[in-house]
Design an enzyme around this catalytic site. Structure first.
Site, PDB file in Angstrom:
ATOM      1  CE  LYS A 175      -9.165  -3.452  -0.163  1.00 21.85           C
ATOM      2  NZ  LYS A 175      -9.841  -3.724  -1.594  1.00 21.85           N
TER       3      LYS A 175
ATOM      4  CE  LYS B 136      -4.346  -8.863  14.583  1.00 22.58           C
ATOM      5  NZ  LYS B 136      -5.559  -9.681  14.772  1.00 22.58           N
TER       6      LYS B 136
ATOM      7  CE  LYS C 203       2.482 -11.165   2.808  1.00 17.69           C
ATOM      8  NZ  LYS C 203       2.082 -11.652   3.889  1.00 17.69           N
TER       9      LYS C 203
END
Ligand code: TRP
Length: 337
Positions: A200, A113, A197
């Site tokens: 969103k 991240k 995959k």
């Protein structure tokens, strides 16, 4: 006494997707039969991505509503918001003093991240996130934690911390949790780009299936799903990703194996498969969608469930924190004795 299960989700989306729903919530609902279950909406964790206040509030309710709509039963299980139980943040602080810098720095999800946003865009909360997660788990004498593969390393940290607390403060200080890695029996891909995959963040609205989406538009997305041009219904992830994905979804909802479906659809056209699958998905999602909308449209009723959950969670969490504070040598105020 039944073993305790604890799991949680961040309120970071306006709707769960079919994949999270099948992978996580369906499992949580089943575990209620054999375990004493506690399920949290971890709103403090969601602060690490700096959501708009209104968005966070909405998503916190929407996430809880979907737990209930899925069949998490608040008369048996505890459903609560993490920030309603202040012991989570308090235990996270204590645990941070038991966590090595190197140990925290090895968490691959943080490394991924922070690499994505660069050091200047990241925050300390993202770094200590796994410690807050360990606090969530250890507060409740948790035996089992159902999570996806991506949380395996965080669970390992929770276990290490639990064992460290027991070694330093006495063997019965906390329960060492076991991971229950929910296998992705149905890994679901984007309907438009079936090699990616379903997600969103990376998909177009036409590529995803969401619980809170109007079931009619779900049907449309399925009918418009990308498929190849050789018109043979077969499972072949390499060469026929689109059709394979539809078969995976079909099998997950209908109970027939992929092989059985392939046999049943032999000689039929893609259109036929899509129409049938659209109906299966709509029949599956409609009651869940409707139940979730009912909870969302009666926030007072939902908030009452969350208030009751917080009260029950607090009772357990405060006893654990009290024990830990005492054992590390914090003088307990006389009014608490
Ligand atoms: N980190 C988890 C995730 O992103 C969410 C989470 C927070 C969690 N605390 C937890 C999961 C405790 C299980 C137990 O999916």
């Amino acid at each position: 006494m039944k073993p305790r299960v604890f799991s949680a989700m961040q309120p970071t989306a306006d709707s769960l997707q079919l994949g999270n729903f099948l992978g996580a919530l369906v499992e949580w609902v089943k575990l209620q039969d054999t375990h004493d279950a506690i399920y949290g909406v971890v709103d403090l964790h969601a602060l690490t991505v700096a959501p708009e206040p209104e968005v966070l509030r909405r998503r916190s309710r929407v996430t809880a509503a979907q737990f209930l709509a899925a069949g998490v039963d608040p008369s048996r299980s505890i459903v609560f918001l993490q920030s309603h139980v202040p012991e989570h943040a308090e235990l996270a602080w204590l645990l941070s003093t038991f966590t090595g810098m190197g140990e925290a720095g090895r968490m691959t999800q943080f490394k991924d991240k922070s690499a994505r946003v660069g050091e200047s865009g990241t925050n300390v909360g993202l770094f200590t996130y796994p410690i807050l997660m360990a606090a969530d788990i250890l507060l409740y004498d948790t035996n089992v934690v159902p999570v996806g593969e991506d949380q395996r390393q965080h669970l390992e940290l929770s276990r290490d911390l639990a064992m460290r607390l027991n070694a330093r403060l006495g063997e019965d200080t906390v329960t060492v949790p076991e991971p229950h890695i929910v296998k992705e029996t149905a890994k679901i891909f984007d309907l438009q780009e079936p090699t990616k995959k379903m997600s969103k963040s990376f998909s177009s609205p036409k590529g995803i299936i969401e619980i809170l989406q109007d079931p009619k538009s779900v049907a449309k997305n399925i009918k418009a799903a990308a498929t190849d041009s050789d018109a043979v219904i077969a499972f072949d992830r390499e060469n026929k990703a689109g059709v394979s994905n539809l078969l995976t979804i079909y099998s997950a909802l209908d109970g027939r194996s992929v092989d059985q479906l392939v046999a049943d659809y032999e000689g039929k056209m893609y259109g036929h498969l899509k129409v049938d699958l659209a109906e299966v998905v709509v029949n599956y999602l409609t009651p869940i969608h409707d139940a979730a909308m009912e909870w969302i449209e009666s926030p007072d009723r939902l908030d009452a469930v969350l208030a009751d959950g917080a009260e029950r969670a607090s009772e357990i969490a405060s006893a654990t924190l009290e024990r830990l504070y005492d054992r590390v040598g914090l003088l307990r105020p006389s009014h608490r004795r």
